[in-house]
Design a protein around this motif. Structure first.
Motif, PDB file in Angstrom:
ATOM      1  N   THR A  26       0.834  -1.206   0.000  1.00 29.15           N
ATOM      2  CA  THR A  26       0.000   0.000   0.000  1.00 29.15           C
ATOM      3  C   THR A  26       0.870   1.258   0.000  1.00 29.15           C
ATOM      4  OG1 THR A  26      -1.786  -1.167   1.106  1.00 29.15           O
ATOM      5  CG2 THR A  26      -1.834   1.225   1.242  1.00 29.15           C
ATOM      6  N   ASP A  49      -7.718  -4.002  -2.052  1.00 27.07           N
ATOM      7  CA  ASP A  49      -7.546  -4.823  -0.861  1.00 27.07           C
ATOM      8  C   ASP A  49      -8.791  -4.580  -0.009  1.00 27.07           C
ATOM      9  OD1 ASP A  49      -6.663  -6.363   1.167  1.00 27.07           O
ATOM     10  OD2 ASP A  49      -4.783  -5.298   1.498  1.00 27.07           O
ATOM     11  N   ASP A 128      -3.908  -1.438  -5.887  1.00 29.02           N
ATOM     12  CA  ASP A 128      -3.325  -1.969  -4.647  1.00 29.02           C
ATOM     13  C   ASP A 128      -4.056  -3.272  -4.333  1.00 29.02           C
ATOM     14  OD1 ASP A 128      -2.216  -2.390  -2.160  1.00 29.02           O
ATOM     15  OD2 ASP A 128      -3.244  -0.712  -1.184  1.00 29.02           O
TER      16      ASP A 128
HETATM   17 MG   LIG Z   1      -1.922  -2.930   2.121  1.00 24.70          MG
END
Ligand SMILES: [Mg+2]
Ligand SMILES: Nc1ncnc2c1ncn2[C@@H]1O[C@H](COP(=O)(O)OP(=O)(O)O)[C@@H](O)[C@H]1O
Length: 277
Positions: A26, A49, A128
């Motif tokens: 991230t 995510d 991500d």
């Molecule tokens: Mg992460």
């Protein structure tokens, strides 16, 4: 940063993944997105995510709506976008919505297809992606044109990164992947780690993996997370930012291969050419 070829009609979609969690995905995804946006490239950061949507936390912004609303048909993708910096929009994941923690493949395809309907011009999209090798993770990664594999110098992280590359290699060329050793003491340590990893790939897949860039251990990285400020704003001359800038340049300079026949972000748009850059 000297990025070339701005405003091409085909968005470059870069997935940031790792075998193991907690390795810096991230942090790197958010920082890459801010660097591309800083260059004037129209950038989207998709927080895929879903269980632990934390890109928004790192960027210190609140999100009224998220991907959960899109999946439930209660909002369009355009409606959930949050502008976080000039040229940078966040596509929020579904923080706190437990049932979305484990996305199944159908939902993942649904999310990916939603981007084809987005009319906003996009130059770069950073995704991500959750840790591991679940069907959802693999579907997201295969829908990206480039895959960044983040890895720490720890046995479990190396083993899990290898496991991820192994399953990806069944469907994708290693040419589209880039390894990023993160949190290492020096560039040479990161290069050693890459050389070893790549030689294992060569032995088993007949092909090595490219080094995307080495990101050194830098306490500004955790400070950025604590203060919920992007690294580019908090510590513009930090080591980690310098390293991630090199990674961004490397990724942007890499030629994109032909699209596979599978689901792709923006795929239909590319085919019909509806983008007016
Ligand atoms: Mg992460
Ligand atoms: N290069 C680095 N140097 C120092 N700390 C880092 C670095 N990269 C990541 N971190 C820290 O490691 C932790 C995990 O990072 P995060 O980006 O949340 O990982 P992931 O998304 O893979 O779970 C965070 O506290 C982050 O600040």
């Amino acid at each position: 940063m000297g990025l070339m070829g701005k405003g091409s009609a085909q968005p470059r979609v870069i997935g940031v993944a790792s075998g193991k969690g907690g390795v810096g995905k991230t942090s790197i995804a958010v920082t890459l997105a801010t660097l591309f946006a800083e260059e004037g490239l129209r950038t989207l950061l998709l927080d895929a995510d879903m269980g632990l949507a934390n890109s928004q936390i790192l960027l210190g912004c609140s999100v009224p709506k998220h991907m959960g609303h899109v999946l439930e048909g209660k909002a369009s993708l355009e409606e959930i976008l949050v502008q976080v910096r000039p040229h940078l929009h966040l596509v929020p994941g579904a923080s706190g919505v437990k049932s979305l923690g484990a996305l199944d493949e159908a939902m993942t395809h649904h999310i990916i297809r939603a981007f084809s309907a987005l009319e906003r011009p996009v130059d770069v999209m950073i995704v991500d992606i959750a840790a591991g090798i679940s069907p959802s993770v693999l579907t997201f990664l295969k829908a990206c044109q480039q895959q960044v594999i983040v890895m720490k110098d720890e046995f479990s992280s190396i083993a899990d990164a290898y496991g991820l590359v192994k399953v990806l290699a069944e469907d994708l060329s290693l040419n589209s992947m880039a390894l990023v050793p993160n949190g290492v003491a020096s560039h040479s340590e990161g290069e050693r780690l890459h050389a070893h990893f790549s030689s294992v790939c060569e032995r088993f897949f007949g092909q090595g993996i490219r080094l995307g860039g080495v990101v050194r251990q830098d306490s500004w990285m955790s400070e950025a997370q604590r203060r919920q400020q992007p690294l580019i704003a908090l510590a513009p001359s930090s080591q980690a930012l310098t390293d991630i800038r090199h990674l961004a340049e490397h990724l942007y300079a890499t030629k994109l291969g032909p699209l596979s026949g599978d689901t792709q972000f923006f795929f239909e748009r590319q085919l019909t050419g509806t983008v007016l850059a």
